[in-house]
Design an enzyme around this catalytic site. Structure first.
Site, short mmCIF file in Angstrom:
data_model
loop_
_atom_site.label_atom_id
_atom_site.label_comp_id
_atom_site.label_asym_id
_atom_site.label_seq_id
_atom_site.Cartn_x
_atom_site.Cartn_y
_atom_site.Cartn_z
N HIS A 103 -6.18 -6.00 2.15
CA HIS A 103 -5.49 -5.56 0.99
C HIS A 103 -5.47 -6.32 -0.53
CE1 HIS A 103 -1.82 -4.33 -1.92
NE2 HIS A 103 -2.33 -3.01 -1.39
N ASP A 130 -3.39 0.82 -1.10
CA ASP A 130 -1.80 0.81 -0.56
C ASP A 130 -1.87 1.53 0.70
OD1 ASP A 130 -1.36 -1.01 -2.74
OD2 ASP A 130 -0.57 0.47 -3.84
#
Length: 146
Positions: A75, A120
């Protein structure tokens, strides 16, 4: 920083925006927490990921301690790619929905918003499919993240 401190900081920021008569902007951090909650079907608080391993939370270095921490590194790298494309991932919001299979990006056409949404959603789904090890919460990063 402890999760409670992050909540206080967020509350102060939102209060200051309101006090200045500026409409508060939805913050990506808050939105990401909703995406995480959707992905794990409300089984674990998003705050549990705020100080996990070497990469979940602010910053990140060293070798991820487990697969869940690896999700956070991926991420972080994804946000890094977005920044290289001229995006501001921590400030962008996007449309998403929470379906029976978890979160998904909904009608996101702007390039940067789509990139951040994809980052996300992928991270939240990665969190949901990997085990959470309580021993990796709030670790001594100076010792374990080399």
């Amino acid at each position: 920083m402890y999760p409670a401190h992050l909540l206080v900081l967020l509350a102060v920021c939102v209060s200051l925006l309101g006090a200045a008569s500026i409409p508060p902007l939805p913050l990506n951090l808050v939105q990401f927490s909703y995406v995480i909650t959707c992905a794990n079907h409300n089984r674990r608080s998003s705050l549990d990921y705020a100080d996990y391993g070497c990469y979940c939370g602010a910053g990140g270095s060293g070798t991820p301690v487990d697969e869940l921490d690896r999700c956070c590194k991926i991420h972080d790298d994804c946000y890094g790619e977005a920044e290289k494309q001229g995006c501001y991932p921590k400030m962008l919001i996007y449309d998403y929905d929470c379906g029976s299979n978890g979160p998904y990006c909904k009608n996101v056409t702007k390039k940067c918003n789509r990139k951040v949404c994809d980052c996300d959603v992928a991270a939240a789904k990665c969190f949901a499919r990997n085990a959470y090890n309580n021993a990796n919460y709030n670790i001594d990063t100076k010792k374990r993240c080399k």
